[in-house]
Write a protein that holds these residues in place. Structure first.
Motif, mmCIF file in Angstrom:
data_model
loop_
_atom_site.group_PDB
_atom_site.id
_atom_site.type_symbol
_atom_site.label_atom_id
_atom_site.label_comp_id
_atom_site.label_asym_id
_atom_site.label_seq_id
_atom_site.Cartn_x
_atom_site.Cartn_y
_atom_site.Cartn_z
ATOM 1 N N ASP A 419 34.233 -40.455 92.811
ATOM 2 C CA ASP A 419 33.077 -40.487 91.873
ATOM 3 C C ASP A 419 32.407 -41.834 91.837
ATOM 4 O OD1 ASP A 419 34.942 -41.290 90.343
ATOM 5 O OD2 ASP A 419 34.050 -40.392 88.409
ATOM 6 N N GLU A 422 30.970 -42.570 95.309
ATOM 7 C CA GLU A 422 29.609 -41.679 95.543
ATOM 8 C C GLU A 422 28.469 -42.396 94.742
ATOM 9 O OE1 GLU A 422 28.051 -36.908 94.805
ATOM 10 O OE2 GLU A 422 30.101 -37.610 94.270
ATOM 11 N N ASN A 426 24.887 -43.808 96.064
ATOM 12 C CA ASN A 426 23.712 -43.258 95.700
ATOM 13 C C ASN A 426 22.849 -44.241 95.062
ATOM 14 O OD1 ASN A 426 24.362 -40.729 96.219
ATOM 15 N ND2 ASN A 426 25.105 -39.941 94.209
#
Length: 449
Positions: A419, A422, A426
């Motif tokens: 996470d 990610e 982003n």
């Protein structure tokens, strides 16, 4: 063991034993079999299957099978877990007491939260932030209704007159019909989360954020009572439909507000629970040309407002600074419609011009075949703004390079949680877009120098 009975035996008899079985009662004839059974997937075999078997075995033995099963549809609701997706248990100490939640946020907020997150095939990760957010939604609805009530002095509900409708009226009435159709379709297909989220988006982002603001020039003026009364009638009509749509999800606040408008609309039902749920035969293909043109104009108005607001944000222009907005073509708005645009965009006035003024910013609206021009003079110091944007660009480029190095670092990629990786990707995309936009702004302002 002859003294042991299946724990679920009495529960299996529930669909018909509650109706007076084995006697031939009026309730049994009227309410059995029923239509829908709602339960959790974890007791599908223990309870649902047993109810089916007992119903087929004990009831209506001389009738076809479809008249012996206790229900035709089984709806399996989501399991409610904590915000991390873990099952609630006293051992973990993560049990959420609904009494505590309703005491703090209200039953409507909790109810709407669960409905909006009840996607088929997914568990509900219940967080108090979501419940608090929907409490604010209830407050937003209450305040919008209060605004309408405050402006109903000498108001008389009238049948909507097509000739008096503004472009904003036509837009909101079409959007309302689209939402009514969508909500009914979603509820028919047991997509409760879709229905709840459709209503939420319509109430907050279309009715409250846009239409209430569009309506103000029409209801604050005293020159034309017919137009004022017509706009108020549309407001009351839309609010009435909103409360009916929202009632299954937020029954308490909707009932309270509906009782205030019930005398205005002349509904004889004593409670909202007994009032008709909205339906419509509206379809996008059958929208009249006059409404299509109104919707197109309203979309252009909203784009203009958003572009001007973005301009203020990007160039740090204070909201107290009002200016003249030049447009490349006539917008086709009447006086009150244009006043609504001016108010929402927080500008002095609008002027149609055939060419770009000197030292002006260009805000293009490609879809609407329109360009907006804002003169820099008196609004933005070109040299100071150029320096500010360049510093902001340098900072963003430095951040982008740092993120890029991190994204290709083998140690980071192998050790960081998925996470986090990610989130970094982003963030890089976000900063990259910011750099592109800042480059565009720098180029534009340098061309003015």
């Amino acid at each position: 063991d002859p003294d042991v009975l299946d724990t679920w035996f009495s529960s299996a008899l529930w669909p018909f034993s509650t109706l007076g079985w084995p006697d031939d009662t009026k309730d049994m004839r009227e309410f059995y079999p029923t239509d829908l059974m709602e339960t959790g997937f974890d007791i599908l075999f223990f309870w649902v299957a047993r109810m089916m078997m007992m119903g087929i075995h004990f009831t209506n033995r001389d009738r076809p099978l479809e008249e012996r099963v206790p229900f035709r549809t089984v709806y399996l609701h989501a399991m409610v877990r904590d915000e991390k997706g873990q099952k609630m248990s006293k051992t973990r100490g993560n049990v959420i007491d609904p009494i505590d939640v309703t005491s703090k946020y209200g039953a409507d907020a909790l109810r709407f939260t669960l409905a909006s997150m009840a996607a088929q095939g997914h568990d509900v990760k219940l967080s108090m932030e979501r419940v608090e957010g929907y409490k604010h939604f209830g407050t937003k609805l209450y305040n919008s209704a209060r605004f309408i009530f405050m402006n109903l002095k000498d108001f008389e509900m009238v049948k909507i007159d097509e000739g008096l409708l503004s472009i904003y009226d036509r837009w909101i009435l079409n959007r309302l019909n689209a939402i009514i159709k969508g909500v009914n379709e979603s509820l028919t297909n047991y997509r409760i989360d879709e229905a709840a989220n459709m209503i939420y988006h319509f109430v907050w982002h279309e009715f409250c954020d846009w239409y209430l603001e569009f309506s103000k020039p029409f209801i604050y003026q005293n020159e034309n009572w017919e137009i004022k009364n017509s706009t108020l009638s549309v407001l009351v009509n839309v609010l009435d439909k909103i409360l009916r749509l929202l009632h299954p999800f937020m029954p308490f606040i909707t009932e309270e507000l509906w009782q205030k408008i019930r005398p205005l609309i002349g509904d004889e039902k004593e409670t909202l629970a007994l009032a008709l749920f909205p339906t419509t035969d509206w379809s996008e293909e059958q929208v009249p040309d006059i409404d299509r043109e109104a919707i197109r104009k309203v979309n252009t108005v909203m784009q203009i407002v958003q572009m001007v607001r973005n301009f203020r944000t990007e160039h740090k222009v204070e909201s107290s600074k009002r200016f003249l907005l030049f447009v490349s073509r006539n917008l086709g708005l009447n006086n009150y419609e244009q006043m609504a645009l001016i108010k929402l965009a927080n500008i002095d006035s609008i002027e149609v011009i055939s060419h770009r003024p000197e030292k002006s910013f260009v805000l293009p609206l490609v879809e609407s075949n329109l360009e907006l021009y804002i003169k820099a003079e008196g609004i933005v110091d070109i040299e100071k703004e150029r320096q500010r944007l360049k510093k902001e660009l340098e900072k963003a480029e430095s951040e982008m390079e740092s993120l890029k190095r991190r994204m290709v670092d083998p140690n980071f990629l192998s050790r960081a949680p998925a996470d986090v990786v990610e989130a970094t990707n982003n963030k890089f995309e976000e900063v990259n877009k910011k750099v592109e936009r800042l480059n565009s702004l720098v180029n534009e302002i340098e061309n003015m120098s």
